[in-house]
Write a protein that holds these residues in place. Structure first.
Motif, PDB file in Angstrom:
ATOM      1  N   THR A  31      36.834  22.707 -29.836  1.00 28.51           N
ATOM      2  CA  THR A  31      38.107  23.285 -29.382  1.00 28.51           C
ATOM      3  C   THR A  31      39.145  23.296 -30.492  1.00 28.51           C
ATOM      4  O   THR A  31      39.999  24.189 -30.531  1.00 28.51           O
ATOM      5  N   ARG A  43      32.640  26.513 -24.294  1.00 28.81           N
ATOM      6  CA  ARG A  43      33.344  27.201 -23.203  1.00 28.81           C
ATOM      7  C   ARG A  43      34.836  26.926 -23.247  1.00 28.81           C
ATOM      8  O   ARG A  43      35.658  27.833 -23.073  1.00 28.81           O
ATOM      9  N   LEU A  44      35.195  25.677 -23.505  1.00 28.07           N
ATOM     10  CA  LEU A  44      36.607  25.305 -23.543  1.00 28.07           C
ATOM     11  C   LEU A  44      37.337  25.890 -24.748  1.00 28.07           C
ATOM     12  O   LEU A  44      38.562  25.984 -24.748  1.00 28.07           O
ATOM     13  N   ALA A  45      36.585  26.272 -25.780  1.00 27.64           N
ATOM     14  CA  ALA A  45      37.211  26.846 -26.971  1.00 27.64           C
ATOM     15  C   ALA A  45      37.810  28.223 -26.700  1.00 27.64           C
ATOM     16  O   ALA A  45      38.630  28.713 -27.482  1.00 27.64           O
ATOM     17  N   ARG A  46      37.401  28.867 -25.607  1.00 22.39           N
ATOM     18  CA  ARG A  46      37.962  30.159 -25.189  1.00 22.39           C
ATOM     19  C   ARG A  46      37.846  31.211 -26.286  1.00 22.39           C
ATOM     20  O   ARG A  46      38.819  31.913 -26.617  1.00 22.39           O
ATOM     21  N   THR A  47      36.679  31.284 -26.856  1.00 17.18           N
ATOM     22  CA  THR A  47      36.436  32.287 -27.887  1.00 17.18           C
ATOM     23  C   THR A  47      35.018  32.824 -27.707  1.00 17.18           C
ATOM     24  O   THR A  47      34.292  32.404 -26.817  1.00 17.18           O
ATOM     25  N   HIS A  91      41.479  31.667 -31.966  1.00 13.96           N
ATOM     26  CA  HIS A  91      41.293  32.858 -31.128  1.00 13.96           C
ATOM     27  C   HIS A  91      40.400  33.899 -31.789  1.00 13.96           C
ATOM     28  O   HIS A  91      39.756  34.699 -31.108  1.00 13.96           O
ATOM     29  N   GLU A 145      34.225  32.700 -33.776  1.00 11.99           N
ATOM     30  CA  GLU A 145      33.004  32.953 -33.029  1.00 11.99           C
ATOM     31  C   GLU A 145      32.087  31.745 -33.195  1.00 11.99           C
ATOM     32  O   GLU A 145      31.942  31.209 -34.294  1.00 11.99           O
ATOM     33  N   ASP A 156      29.811  22.800 -23.144  1.00 10.96           N
ATOM     34  CA  ASP A 156      31.135  22.732 -22.527  1.00 10.96           C
ATOM     35  C   ASP A 156      32.237  22.895 -23.565  1.00 10.96           C
ATOM     36  O   ASP A 156      33.263  23.527 -23.306  1.00 10.96           O
TER      37      ASP A 156
END
Length: 393
Positions: free
Chosen positions: A121, A145-149, A126, A129, A142
């Motif tokens: 994270t 997923r939490l990294a939101r990228t 943003h 990849e 997880d």
């Protein structure tokens, strides 16, 4: 209540698929010989690879640490919870891995799960990849997923597929993340090829060495020593509740990477620091890992691995090709795997059955893990029980 009824139906469905998990209560220290739910058992299920979890030197060090530093840290690291014990341990990790990392610094975390969440994270912005191994541990999944990228998953051990993904990526920041030793299969990632690709395409290589630290390499420096790797592109996560015998984890990397984690890693910033006494005990663990006793324990563990593989004579079940302490026996169906686990348990052998979603459907297995605290006769007992059980299954 309909809410409770929904949960009950869900639990019944888990039962139908032989997927419900069960908690067992260990009443004695982690060791090959344990009392579990009131029964004497020979355990082949812990990740205590070097047999340090109840080592007298570590017990004494933990007691000494509690007397010196108290029980709790009292705050997060960045408030007032960062003790001299934490600082000394981090310095020890950085020095220990200095042959493989440039300008290294280390950061101690409460758990390996938190360390993996923190790295992914914090390093993934943003426009980043993430390239994630198909069989990565849940904490890495997880964290991605939490990294939101953007996340791309490549096939297990397939460096060529990884290269195609890296070549096609236009991301500003690229993160390749992998286990070193895969916890359910016991095989190793092709780290030399992966590191070469990361250097070629300008990507971080994040290595979760949970099952390699302390075990692999001449001095126990893990997968990096095993493969003789060194690079500023490496971000190394070592777990301390397995071979090190205590608990927590650390991240080691270039000092700039670690300073960024201190500033941006939410799982580090917003949680109470682990008890300083644990860090004090881990210093004793590092003395063993890096010393003659650690070398002897690793050599004994390697001999036990070879012994088990030579003595198992399976016809229908499959012993996975692994040279690590993780020796999975693939059975296939969930119900058969759980029957086999129960049959072993009834004979006094504690070997866990592993089912989906932890492993792919159709690959339910018995996961045998060996420790340097096991003896040759104990391994022979287990192999004989397996051979006999499969013959009559």
């Amino acid at each position: 209540m309909e809410l409770l009824a929904n949960l009950e139906r869900g639990l019944q469905e888990l039962d139908r698929q032989s997927l419900r998990r069960r908690l067992r209560v260990a009443e004695t220290p982690c060791a090959p010989r344990m009392k579990v739910d009131g029964r004497d058992m020979l355990a082949f299920c812990s990740n205590d690879y070097l047999g340090l979890a109840s080592h007298p030197r570590l017990v004494e060090a933990l007691q000494e640490g509690a007397a010196r530093y108290g029980v709790g840290s009292g705050a997060s690291h960045l408030i007032s919870g960062h003790s001299r014990a934490h600082a000394l341990l981090e310095e020890r990790f950085a020095d220990f891995l200095s042959p493989h990392l440039e300008s290294p610094r280390a950061l101690y975390f409460c758990t390996g799960y938190m360390a993996n969440l923190a790295v992914l994270t914090a390093l993934a912005g943003h426009e980043a990849e993430i390239f994630s191994e198909e069989l990565n541990h849940a904490s890495l999944i997880d964290g991605a997923r939490l990294a939101r990228t953007g996340v791309k998953v490549y096939a297990h051990g397939d460096a060529d597929a990884l290269e195609q993904l890296l070549k096609a990526s236009t991301a500003t920041t690229k993160l390749v993340v992998t286990d070193s030793v895969f916890s359910m299969d016991g095989d190793l990632a092709p780290l030399p090829k992966m590191l070469k690709l990361c250097e070629q395409y300008g990507a971080w290589l994040i290595v979760d060495d949970a099952h390699g630290f302390g075990v692999l390499g001449q001095h126990g420096r893990g997968a990096l020593e095993h493969f003789n790797l060194r690079s500023p592109y490496l971000v190394y996560v070592g777990t301390l509740g397995k071979a090190a015998g205590v608990g927590g984890a650390f991240v080691a990397a270039h000092a700039t990477v670690i300073e960024w984690l201190v500033q941006r890693a939410r799982p580090y910033i917003y949680t109470t620091a682990a008890a300083p006494a644990l860090s004090h005990a881990l210093m004793a663990s590092m003395d063993i890992i890096d010393g003659e006793e650690g070398a002897q324990r690793r050599a004994h563990l390697r001999s036990l691995i070879g012994q088990l593989r030579s003595e198992l004579n399976l016809q229908r079940w499959k012993l996975f090709p692994s040279n690590t302490a993780i020796q999975p026996v693939i059975i296939g169906a969930n119900d058969e795997a759980m029957r086999a686990a129960k049959a072993l348990y009834d004979q006094g052998f504690w070997v866990p059955g592993i089912r989906p979603p932890t492993v792919p459907a159709g690959t339910a297995r018995l996961r045998v893990t060996l420790s340097a605290s096991h003896t040759g006769p104990e391994v022979s007992q287990l192999a004989s029980a397996f051979n006999l059980m499969e013959a009559f299954a």
